[in-house]
Design a protein around this motif. Structure first.
Motif, PDB file in Angstrom:
ATOM      1  N   PHE A   1      14.215  52.227   4.815  1.00  0.00           N
ATOM      2  CA  PHE A   1      13.476  50.890   4.360  1.00  0.00           C
ATOM      3  C   PHE A   1      12.472  51.529   3.314  1.00  0.00           C
ATOM      4  O   PHE A   1      12.281  50.581   2.357  1.00  0.00           O
ATOM      5  CB  PHE A   1      12.833  50.393   5.735  1.00  0.00           C
ATOM      6  N   ALA A   2      11.788  52.471   3.380  1.00  0.00           N
ATOM      7  CA  ALA A   2      10.653  52.962   2.630  1.00  0.00           C
ATOM      8  C   ALA A   2      11.268  53.293   1.231  1.00  0.00           C
ATOM      9  O   ALA A   2      10.934  52.720   0.161  1.00  0.00           O
ATOM     10  CB  ALA A   2      10.126  54.405   2.845  1.00  0.00           C
ATOM     11  N   ILE A   3      12.593  53.694   1.065  1.00  0.00           N
ATOM     12  CA  ILE A   3      13.199  54.048  -0.012  1.00  0.00           C
ATOM     13  C   ILE A   3      13.637  52.865  -0.756  1.00  0.00           C
ATOM     14  O   ILE A   3      13.235  52.664  -1.860  1.00  0.00           O
ATOM     15  CB  ILE A   3      14.358  55.066   0.065  1.00  0.00           C
ATOM     16  N   ASN A   4      14.272  51.921  -0.105  1.00  0.00           N
ATOM     17  CA  ASN A   4      14.712  50.927  -0.783  1.00  0.00           C
ATOM     18  C   ASN A   4      13.703  49.827  -1.228  1.00  0.00           C
ATOM     19  O   ASN A   4      13.578  49.065  -2.004  1.00  0.00           O
ATOM     20  CB  ASN A   4      15.480  50.211   0.214  1.00  0.00           C
ATOM     21  N   SER A   5      12.642  49.530  -0.226  1.00  0.00           N
ATOM     22  CA  SER A   5      11.428  48.669  -0.690  1.00  0.00           C
ATOM     23  C   SER A   5      10.915  49.245  -1.847  1.00  0.00           C
ATOM     24  O   SER A   5      10.336  48.426  -2.635  1.00  0.00           O
ATOM     25  CB  SER A   5      10.451  48.618   0.455  1.00  0.00           C
ATOM     26  N   THR A   6      10.870  50.544  -2.056  1.00  0.00           N
ATOM     27  CA  THR A   6      10.095  50.998  -3.181  1.00  0.00           C
ATOM     28  C   THR A   6      10.968  50.866  -4.599  1.00  0.00           C
ATOM     29  O   THR A   6      10.448  50.242  -5.564  1.00  0.00           O
ATOM     30  CB  THR A   6      10.001  52.523  -3.115  1.00  0.00           C
ATOM     31  N   ILE A   7      12.232  50.983  -4.295  1.00  0.00           N
ATOM     32  CA  ILE A   7      13.393  50.679  -5.485  1.00  0.00           C
ATOM     33  C   ILE A   7      13.295  49.256  -5.831  1.00  0.00           C
ATOM     34  O   ILE A   7      13.201  48.709  -6.914  1.00  0.00           O
ATOM     35  CB  ILE A   7      14.568  51.210  -5.133  1.00  0.00           C
ATOM     36  N   VAL A   8      13.535  48.375  -4.836  1.00  0.00           N
ATOM     37  CA  VAL A   8      13.752  46.887  -4.897  1.00  0.00           C
ATOM     38  C   VAL A   8      12.362  46.302  -5.263  1.00  0.00           C
ATOM     39  O   VAL A   8      12.303  45.639  -6.141  1.00  0.00           O
ATOM     40  CB  VAL A   8      14.525  46.267  -3.749  1.00  0.00           C
ATOM     41  N   GLY A   9      11.337  46.398  -4.460  1.00  0.00           N
ATOM     42  CA  GLY A   9      10.173  45.854  -4.322  1.00  0.00           C
ATOM     43  C   GLY A   9       9.159  46.084  -5.424  1.00  0.00           C
ATOM     44  O   GLY A   9       8.710  45.287  -6.286  1.00  0.00           O
ATOM     45  N   LEU A  10       9.281  47.361  -5.837  1.00  0.00           N
ATOM     46  CA  LEU A  10       8.326  47.729  -7.069  1.00  0.00           C
ATOM     47  C   LEU A  10       9.396  48.087  -8.298  1.00  0.00           C
ATOM     48  O   LEU A  10       8.978  47.451  -9.376  1.00  0.00           O
ATOM     49  CB  LEU A  10       7.512  49.100  -6.845  1.00  0.00           C
ATOM     50  N   GLY A  11      10.517  48.661  -8.304  1.00  0.00           N
ATOM     51  CA  GLY A  11      11.180  49.060  -9.250  1.00  0.00           C
ATOM     52  C   GLY A  11      11.885  47.714 -10.038  1.00  0.00           C
ATOM     53  O   GLY A  11      11.636  47.617 -11.002  1.00  0.00           O
ATOM     54  N   PHE A  12      12.674  47.166  -9.274  1.00  0.00           N
ATOM     55  CA  PHE A  12      13.385  45.763  -9.893  1.00  0.00           C
ATOM     56  C   PHE A  12      12.450  44.582 -10.106  1.00  0.00           C
ATOM     57  O   PHE A  12      12.421  43.782 -10.715  1.00  0.00           O
ATOM     58  CB  PHE A  12      14.256  45.099  -8.613  1.00  0.00           C
ATOM     59  N   GLY A  13      11.211  44.710  -9.181  1.00  0.00           N
ATOM     60  CA  GLY A  13      10.311  43.558  -9.454  1.00  0.00           C
ATOM     61  C   GLY A  13       9.474  43.982 -10.892  1.00  0.00           C
ATOM     62  O   GLY A  13       9.446  42.890 -11.678  1.00  0.00           O
TER      63      GLY A  13
ATOM     64  N   VAL B   1       4.810  46.836   9.286  1.00  0.00           N
ATOM     65  CA  VAL B   1       5.308  45.587   9.444  1.00  0.00           C
ATOM     66  C   VAL B   1       4.502  44.610   8.161  1.00  0.00           C
ATOM     67  O   VAL B   1       5.358  43.692   7.749  1.00  0.00           O
ATOM     68  CB  VAL B   1       4.534  44.998  10.739  1.00  0.00           C
ATOM     69  N   LEU B   2       3.696  45.292   7.614  1.00  0.00           N
ATOM     70  CA  LEU B   2       3.098  44.601   6.392  1.00  0.00           C
ATOM     71  C   LEU B   2       3.986  44.898   5.120  1.00  0.00           C
ATOM     72  O   LEU B   2       4.199  43.881   4.416  1.00  0.00           O
ATOM     73  CB  LEU B   2       1.894  45.031   6.045  1.00  0.00           C
ATOM     74  N   ALA B   3       4.557  45.867   5.096  1.00  0.00           N
ATOM     75  CA  ALA B   3       5.634  46.078   4.077  1.00  0.00           C
ATOM     76  C   ALA B   3       6.738  45.304   4.256  1.00  0.00           C
ATOM     77  O   ALA B   3       7.384  44.759   3.228  1.00  0.00           O
ATOM     78  CB  ALA B   3       6.069  47.575   4.059  1.00  0.00           C
ATOM     79  N   VAL B   4       7.129  44.858   5.310  1.00  0.00           N
ATOM     80  CA  VAL B   4       8.342  44.093   5.618  1.00  0.00           C
ATOM     81  C   VAL B   4       7.820  42.573   5.258  1.00  0.00           C
ATOM     82  O   VAL B   4       8.724  41.853   4.656  1.00  0.00           O
ATOM     83  CB  VAL B   4       8.701  44.106   7.205  1.00  0.00           C
ATOM     84  N   VAL B   5       6.698  42.241   5.559  1.00  0.00           N
ATOM     85  CA  VAL B   5       6.084  41.093   5.178  1.00  0.00           C
ATOM     86  C   VAL B   5       6.208  40.583   3.860  1.00  0.00           C
ATOM     87  O   VAL B   5       6.544  39.775   3.039  1.00  0.00           O
ATOM     88  CB  VAL B   5       4.742  40.474   5.920  1.00  0.00           C
ATOM     89  N   CYS B   6       5.577  41.804   2.908  1.00  0.00           N
ATOM     90  CA  CYS B   6       5.744  41.836   1.609  1.00  0.00           C
ATOM     91  C   CYS B   6       6.948  41.593   0.897  1.00  0.00           C
ATOM     92  O   CYS B   6       7.138  41.063  -0.009  1.00  0.00           O
ATOM     93  CB  CYS B   6       4.972  43.306   1.003  1.00  0.00           C
ATOM     94  N   MET B   7       7.959  42.337   1.387  1.00  0.00           N
ATOM     95  CA  MET B   7       9.284  42.319   0.917  1.00  0.00           C
ATOM     96  C   MET B   7       9.826  40.772   1.170  1.00  0.00           C
ATOM     97  O   MET B   7      10.542  40.346   0.236  1.00  0.00           O
ATOM     98  CB  MET B   7      10.359  43.353   1.657  1.00  0.00           C
ATOM     99  N   ALA B   8       9.535  40.198   2.301  1.00  0.00           N
ATOM    100  CA  ALA B   8      10.255  38.889   2.501  1.00  0.00           C
ATOM    101  C   ALA B   8       9.450  38.072   1.503  1.00  0.00           C
ATOM    102  O   ALA B   8       9.927  37.045   0.876  1.00  0.00           O
ATOM    103  CB  ALA B   8       9.934  38.492   3.906  1.00  0.00           C
ATOM    104  N   VAL B   9       8.113  38.162   1.099  1.00  0.00           N
ATOM    105  CA  VAL B   9       7.505  37.231   0.472  1.00  0.00           C
ATOM    106  C   VAL B   9       8.063  37.427  -1.091  1.00  0.00           C
ATOM    107  O   VAL B   9       8.315  36.613  -1.918  1.00  0.00           O
ATOM    108  CB  VAL B   9       6.059  37.587   0.085  1.00  0.00           C
ATOM    109  N   LEU B  10       8.310  38.712  -1.276  1.00  0.00           N
ATOM    110  CA  LEU B  10       8.890  39.160  -2.823  1.00  0.00           C
ATOM    111  C   LEU B  10      10.219  38.410  -2.863  1.00  0.00           C
ATOM    112  O   LEU B  10      10.592  37.807  -3.939  1.00  0.00           O
ATOM    113  CB  LEU B  10       8.858  40.558  -3.050  1.00  0.00           C
ATOM    114  N   ALA B  11      11.210  38.397  -1.851  1.00  0.00           N
ATOM    115  CA  ALA B  11      12.556  37.993  -1.882  1.00  0.00           C
ATOM    116  C   ALA B  11      12.399  36.377  -2.062  1.00  0.00           C
ATOM    117  O   ALA B  11      13.198  36.073  -3.043  1.00  0.00           O
ATOM    118  CB  ALA B  11      13.125  38.303  -0.582  1.00  0.00           C
ATOM    119  N   VAL B  12      11.462  35.780  -1.402  1.00  0.00           N
ATOM    120  CA  VAL B  12      11.167  34.248  -1.796  1.00  0.00           C
ATOM    121  C   VAL B  12      10.706  33.929  -2.751  1.00  0.00           C
ATOM    122  O   VAL B  12      11.324  32.985  -3.458  1.00  0.00           O
ATOM    123  CB  VAL B  12      10.411  33.651  -0.322  1.00  0.00           C
TER     124      VAL B  12
END
Length: 155
Positions: free
Chosen positions: A76-88, A134-145
């Motif tokens: 999750f740490a790797i993918n949230s960095t790639i998707v949340g920060l990189g793709f974003g 937990v906060l990182a998961v919430v951040c990813m949910a907000v970004l996805a939405v």
């Protein structure tokens, strides 16, 4: 050049311009929300994720082996960095619809991955999930939405 040739050329240019416009997005005020959530996601890497291991230690695999963090929080740490920060960041910079779509769909997948990482820590019998995870998961949910709302607004 004849009138028909000029008309054909104008139509071609108009069609090309229309295709270019359809490929682009305008996130508007959502860009500010997305950038802010991306900043919070970066701050999450400084907060504890599992026991006393902070996010960047989980990401780099440098957490205390005694914590027995496992694969899911690290994935999750790797993918949230790639998707949340990189793709974003790439979607905000290029403003391309297809990249925003990838950021949204991948964000949904990574959000579920994060929820499974939290569940795995809760059921492991060892150190449970901490506030950073937990906060990182919430951040990813907000970004996805947010990304999906931008993508759907173009449809």
């Amino acid at each position: 050049m004849s009138n028909a040739d000029e008309s054909g050329e104008s139509r071609r240019q108009l069609a090309e311009t229309e295709r270019e416009i359809l490929r682009r997005i305008d996130p508007g005020l959502r860009a500010l929300v997305i950038a802010s959530v991306m900043l919070v996601l970066i701050v999450c890497s400084l907060l504890p994720w599992v026991g006393r291991a902070v996010g960047w230690e989980v990401l780099m695999g440098q957490a205390d082996p005694a914590l027995n963090i496992g694969l899911l929080p690290r994935l999750f740490a790797i993918n949230s960095t790639i998707v949340g920060l990189g793709f974003g960041a790439l979607a905000l910079i290029t403003r391309r619809w297809v990249i925003a779509f990838l950021a949204g769909v991948a964000g949904v997948v990574v959000t579920f991955e994060g929820m499974i990482a939290i569940w795995s820590r809760q059921t492991s019998g060892a150190a449970g999930p901490s506030i950073g995870l937990v906060l990182a998961v919430v951040c990813m949910a907000v970004l996805a939405v947010q990304w999906m709302r931008i993508v759907w607004s173009r449809s």
